[in-house]
Design a protein around this motif. Sequence first.
Motif, PDB file in Angstrom:
ATOM      1  N   ARG A  55      48.110  42.881  30.760  1.00  0.00           N
ATOM      2  CA  ARG A  55      49.226  41.615  31.350  1.00  0.00           C
ATOM      3  C   ARG A  55      48.973  42.370  32.861  1.00  0.00           C
ATOM      4  O   ARG A  55      49.476  40.820  33.943  1.00  0.00           O
ATOM      5  N   GLU A  57      52.268  43.353  33.460  1.00  0.00           N
ATOM      6  CA  GLU A  57      53.299  42.991  32.970  1.00  0.00           C
ATOM      7  C   GLU A  57      54.490  44.261  32.742  1.00  0.00           C
ATOM      8  O   GLU A  57      53.785  45.744  32.316  1.00  0.00           O
ATOM      9  N   ASP A 158      43.778  47.669  33.250  1.00  0.00           N
ATOM     10  CA  ASP A 158      44.696  47.264  33.623  1.00  0.00           C
ATOM     11  C   ASP A 158      44.442  47.244  35.669  1.00  0.00           C
ATOM     12  O   ASP A 158      45.171  46.952  36.377  1.00  0.00           O
ATOM     13  N   GLU A 162      42.150  41.169  39.207  1.00  0.00           N
ATOM     14  CA  GLU A 162      43.709  39.629  37.675  1.00  0.00           C
ATOM     15  C   GLU A 162      44.306  40.822  38.076  1.00  0.00           C
ATOM     16  O   GLU A 162      45.982  40.110  38.076  1.00  0.00           O
ATOM     17  N   VAL A 163      44.766  41.133  36.840  1.00  0.00           N
ATOM     18  CA  VAL A 163      45.894  42.130  36.511  1.00  0.00           C
ATOM     19  C   VAL A 163      46.609  43.513  37.731  1.00  0.00           C
ATOM     20  O   VAL A 163      47.766  43.307  37.800  1.00  0.00           O
ATOM     21  N   ARG A 165      46.059  42.102  40.967  1.00  0.00           N
ATOM     22  CA  ARG A 165      47.463  41.376  41.659  1.00  0.00           C
ATOM     23  C   ARG A 165      48.693  41.213  41.184  1.00  0.00           C
ATOM     24  O   ARG A 165      49.974  40.720  41.365  1.00  0.00           O
ATOM     25  N   LYS A 166      48.435  40.743  39.589  1.00  0.00           N
ATOM     26  CA  LYS A 166      50.109  40.222  39.433  1.00  0.00           C
ATOM     27  C   LYS A 166      51.014  41.705  38.594  1.00  0.00           C
ATOM     28  O   LYS A 166      51.791  41.854  39.450  1.00  0.00           O
ATOM     29  N   ARG A 167      50.008  42.939  39.198  1.00  0.00           N
ATOM     30  CA  ARG A 167      51.298  44.874  39.036  1.00  0.00           C
ATOM     31  C   ARG A 167      51.744  44.524  40.343  1.00  0.00           C
ATOM     32  O   ARG A 167      53.252  44.514  40.986  1.00  0.00           O
TER      33      ARG A 167
END
Length: 215
Positions: A55, A57, A158, A162-163, A165-167
């Motif tokens: 994810r 995270e 990762d 999408e991942v 951007r999250k990281r």
Amino acid sequence: MKLVLLGPPGAGKGTQAANLAKKYQIPAISTGHIIRAAISAQTPMGKIAEGFIARGELVPDDTVLEIVRNRLKEDDCQCGYILDGFPRTLEQAKMMDEHEIGVDVVVDIEVPDEVLIERLSGRRECKKCGATYHVLHNPPKVSEKCDQCGGELVRRSDDVPEVIRKRLAVYHSQTEPLKEYYRSQEKLTIVYGQEELAETTHAVLSAVAEAEAGL
Ligand code: AMP
């Protein structure tokens, strides 16, 4: 020397950690690499970490601290180490202090988000030794094979938009505050990542040499 490399994902911490390890003859320890190996081997820790990595995270602080404490017990760390990707939260930095895990110098490699997105999207990693490449800017000599150990090069799961951007969001909210933490301890040196890898390498090596001279 006990060194911490800070900076966002894709800043080149792994590459610079390898250069510094060679120069100072101390091990480069990447928590991300250790966690990915544990996931591949499906160890109990790997099973805990898997969902967090997928994810984008952070893995829980206690889990990562345990990984680092175990690794630092090994003989090769007794004359110093380079931590690549740890600490990543203020809590982790405080836990390090509590457990007397020393930090002499912190080098923060700064790179703008747009550049990081492009870099991470084209990044490939050796499954075996963790060396990193870029499909355009730093390709391997033989397609999909590691120059150093011949291992298979893969795209990290990762390293997808999408991942990524999250990281980056996690980095800005949870890791960036560490700059202030180490600035106030007078341990922080900032290096601006350059387009040319050799220039960044030169800047990092000079920054560490200068910081070491002041220890
Ligand atoms: P990296 O290879 O350093 O980009 O790390 C890949 C992933 O491993 C991160 O996105 C996190 O999920 C996890 N990870 C690595 N180091 C840490 C850390 N110090 N704290 C929490 N999670 C970490």
